[in-house]
Write a protein that holds these residues in place. Structure first.
Motif, PDB file in Angstrom:
ATOM      1  N   PRO A   1      49.996  32.350   7.328  1.00  8.50           N
ATOM      2  CA  PRO A   1      50.471  32.563   5.958  1.00  8.50           C
ATOM      3  C   PRO A   1      51.947  32.962   5.921  1.00  8.50           C
ATOM      4  N   GLY A   2      52.577  32.675   4.816  1.00  8.27           N
ATOM      5  CA  GLY A   2      53.942  33.145   4.577  1.00  8.27           C
ATOM      6  C   GLY A   2      53.879  34.418   3.740  1.00  8.27           C
ATOM      7  N   VAL A   3      54.937  35.209   3.823  1.00  3.96           N
ATOM      8  CA  VAL A   3      55.036  36.401   2.975  1.00  3.96           C
ATOM      9  C   VAL A   3      56.431  36.483   2.392  1.00  3.96           C
ATOM     10  N   THR A   4      56.502  36.828   1.130  1.00  2.29           N
ATOM     11  CA  THR A   4      57.790  36.980   0.456  1.00  2.29           C
ATOM     12  C   THR A   4      58.173  38.468   0.469  1.00  2.29           C
ATOM     13  N   PRO A   5      59.442  38.804   0.235  1.00  8.89           N
ATOM     14  CA  PRO A   5      59.854  40.211   0.246  1.00  8.89           C
ATOM     15  C   PRO A   5      59.011  41.129  -0.656  1.00  8.89           C
ATOM     16  N   PRO A   6      58.653  40.731  -1.888  1.00 10.67           N
ATOM     17  CA  PRO A   6      57.823  41.662  -2.685  1.00 10.67           C
ATOM     18  C   PRO A   6      56.451  41.904  -2.051  1.00 10.67           C
ATOM     19  N   GLU A   7      55.899  40.886  -1.393  1.00  9.67           N
ATOM     20  CA  GLU A   7      54.612  41.071  -0.711  1.00  9.67           C
ATOM     21  C   GLU A   7      54.788  42.002   0.492  1.00  9.67           C
ATOM     22  N   ILE A   8      55.888  41.808   1.215  1.00  9.28           N
ATOM     23  CA  ILE A   8      56.167  42.659   2.378  1.00  9.28           C
ATOM     24  C   ILE A   8      56.270  44.117   1.938  1.00  9.28           C
ATOM     25  N   ALA A   9      56.948  44.345   0.815  1.00  5.78           N
ATOM     26  CA  ALA A   9      57.117  45.725   0.329  1.00  5.78           C
ATOM     27  C   ALA A   9      55.751  46.347   0.032  1.00  5.78           C
ATOM     28  N   LEU A  10      54.857  45.584  -0.581  1.00  2.00           N
ATOM     29  CA  LEU A  10      53.540  46.137  -0.900  1.00  2.00           C
ATOM     30  C   LEU A  10      52.703  46.356   0.361  1.00  2.00           C
ATOM     31  N   ILE A  11      52.810  45.446   1.305  1.00  3.70           N
ATOM     32  CA  ILE A  11      52.063  45.622   2.568  1.00  3.70           C
ATOM     33  C   ILE A  11      52.593  46.850   3.309  1.00  3.70           C
ATOM     34  N   ASN A  12      53.909  46.994   3.364  1.00  3.01           N
ATOM     35  CA  ASN A  12      54.482  48.169   4.053  1.00  3.01           C
ATOM     36  C   ASN A  12      54.078  49.466   3.344  1.00  3.01           C
ATOM     37  N   GLY A  13      54.013  49.426   2.014  1.00  2.00           N
ATOM     38  CA  GLY A  13      53.568  50.606   1.253  1.00  2.00           C
ATOM     39  C   GLY A  13      52.125  50.950   1.600  1.00  2.00           C
TER      40      GLY A  13
ATOM     41  N   ALA B   1      62.894  35.225  -4.165  1.00  2.00           N
ATOM     42  CA  ALA B   1      61.936  35.825  -3.226  1.00  2.00           C
ATOM     43  C   ALA B   1      61.220  34.733  -2.437  1.00  2.00           C
ATOM     44  N   PHE B   2      60.855  33.666  -3.133  1.00  2.00           N
ATOM     45  CA  PHE B   2      60.123  32.580  -2.486  1.00  2.00           C
ATOM     46  C   PHE B   2      60.970  31.932  -1.396  1.00  2.00           C
ATOM     47  N   MET B   3      62.286  31.800  -1.675  1.00  2.00           N
ATOM     48  CA  MET B   3      63.184  31.181  -0.692  1.00  2.00           C
ATOM     49  C   MET B   3      63.320  32.054   0.563  1.00  2.00           C
ATOM     50  N   ALA B   4      63.022  33.349   0.405  1.00  2.42           N
ATOM     51  CA  ALA B   4      63.157  34.271   1.544  1.00  2.42           C
ATOM     52  C   ALA B   4      61.818  34.481   2.261  1.00  2.42           C
ATOM     53  N   THR B   5      60.910  33.535   2.092  1.00  4.26           N
ATOM     54  CA  THR B   5      59.587  33.640   2.718  1.00  4.26           C
ATOM     55  C   THR B   5      59.695  33.725   4.245  1.00  4.26           C
ATOM     56  N   GLU B   6      58.918  34.646   4.804  1.00  8.09           N
ATOM     57  CA  GLU B   6      58.848  34.802   6.267  1.00  8.09           C
ATOM     58  C   GLU B   6      57.436  34.437   6.703  1.00  8.09           C
ATOM     59  N   LEU B   7      57.286  34.133   7.976  1.00  2.00           N
ATOM     60  CA  LEU B   7      55.939  33.902   8.490  1.00  2.00           C
ATOM     61  C   LEU B   7      55.338  35.246   8.873  1.00  2.00           C
ATOM     62  N   LEU B   8      54.077  35.407   8.514  1.00  2.67           N
ATOM     63  CA  LEU B   8      53.409  36.705   8.694  1.00  2.67           C
ATOM     64  C   LEU B   8      53.495  37.201  10.131  1.00  2.67           C
ATOM     65  N   ASP B   9      53.290  36.295  11.070  1.00  3.53           N
ATOM     66  CA  ASP B   9      53.252  36.743  12.464  1.00  3.53           C
ATOM     67  C   ASP B   9      54.641  37.113  12.980  1.00  3.53           C
ATOM     68  N   SER B  10      55.660  36.438  12.481  1.00  2.00           N
ATOM     69  CA  SER B  10      57.015  36.683  12.999  1.00  2.00           C
ATOM     70  C   SER B  10      57.618  37.957  12.424  1.00  2.00           C
ATOM     71  N   PHE B  11      57.217  38.311  11.231  1.00  2.00           N
ATOM     72  CA  PHE B  11      57.831  39.467  10.583  1.00  2.00           C
ATOM     73  C   PHE B  11      57.293  40.769  11.191  1.00  2.00           C
ATOM     74  N   ARG B  12      58.169  41.733  11.418  1.00  2.00           N
ATOM     75  CA  ARG B  12      57.742  43.033  11.960  1.00  2.00           C
ATOM     76  C   ARG B  12      57.546  44.011  10.809  1.00  2.00           C
ATOM     77  N   PHE B  13      56.314  44.430  10.625  1.00  2.00           N
ATOM     78  CA  PHE B  13      55.987  45.352   9.535  1.00  2.00           C
ATOM     79  C   PHE B  13      56.161  46.797   9.964  1.00  2.00           C
ATOM     80  N   LEU B  14      56.055  47.675   8.976  1.00  2.00           N
ATOM     81  CA  LEU B  14      56.205  49.106   9.230  1.00  2.00           C
ATOM     82  C   LEU B  14      55.264  49.577  10.348  1.00  2.00           C
ATOM     83  N   GLY B  15      55.836  50.207  11.356  1.00  2.00           N
ATOM     84  CA  GLY B  15      55.025  50.760  12.438  1.00  2.00           C
ATOM     85  C   GLY B  15      54.699  49.753  13.527  1.00  2.00           C
ATOM     86  N   GLU B  16      55.147  48.515  13.346  1.00  2.00           N
ATOM     87  CA  GLU B  16      54.843  47.501  14.358  1.00  2.00           C
ATOM     88  C   GLU B  16      55.945  47.509  15.413  1.00  2.00           C
ATOM     89  N   GLN B  17      55.550  47.433  16.664  1.00  2.00           N
ATOM     90  CA  GLN B  17      56.548  47.453  17.753  1.00  2.00           C
ATOM     91  C   GLN B  17      57.298  46.144  17.787  1.00  2.00           C
TER      92      GLN B  17
END
Ligand code: SF4
Ligand code: SF4
Length: 138
Positions: free
Chosen positions: A41-53, A122-138
């Motif tokens: 899946p892809g994730v956009t910055p607003p989705e990333i913010a909610l996941i990190n929250g 936001a859509f243009m800044a979509t990242e791939l879920l696996d490549s993006f490093r989320f909060l607390g991820e090494q």
């Protein structure tokens, strides 16, 4: 339209249409395993913010609990561990059959397209879920 409103509209389309996963065999949450699914899946910055929250509220979060071949958020029990804030891509996939192809749902597709057109930056800044490093991820 906010992300939360989109989620709620998608959920109501899902409930109304009675969409169910259509795989006949044991699915083993293969849709959450990029190597089997052939993509992630892809994730956009607003989705990333909610996941990190969401992650910030967890005492400790273990990524890749289900192994490296699974999504980093897949639990050992085959369930999504960030289910309330999972990305849009995860909300619109229901296997049509054992091929893992997605069931077509024009109402959902139109809604997502409308959301993307209103949030093009936001859509243009979509990242791939696996490549993006989320909060607390090494
Ligand atoms: S979308 Fe497919 S792989 Fe995913 S839970 Fe449903 S049937 Fe299983
Ligand atoms: S975020 Fe959740 S629903 Fe989406 S692929 Fe990962 S485990 Fe599956």
């Amino acid at each position: 339209m906010t992300l939360e409103l989109l989620w709620s509209k998608l959920a109501s389309i899902e409930a109304k249409s009675g969409m169910l996963c259509g795989r006949t065999g044991k699915c083993n949450a293969d849709c959450c395993r990029p190597s089997i699914m052939g993509g992630e899946p892809g994730v956009t910055p607003p989705e990333i913010a909610l996941i990190n929250g969401f992650l910030a509220k967890q005492r400790s979060f273990r990524f890749y609990e289900a192994g490296q071949d699974g999504c980093k958020f897949l639990g050992k029990n085959g369930l999504c561990r960030i289910y309330p804030v999972r990305p849009i891509d995860c909300r619109v996939h229901f296997c049509k059959d054992d091929s893992l192809q997605s069931q077509a749902n024009p109402e959902m597709a139109n809604l997502v397209a409308e959301y993307h057109s209103r949030h093009e930056t936001a859509f243009m800044a979509t990242e791939l879920l696996d490549s993006f490093r989320f909060l607390g991820e090494q």
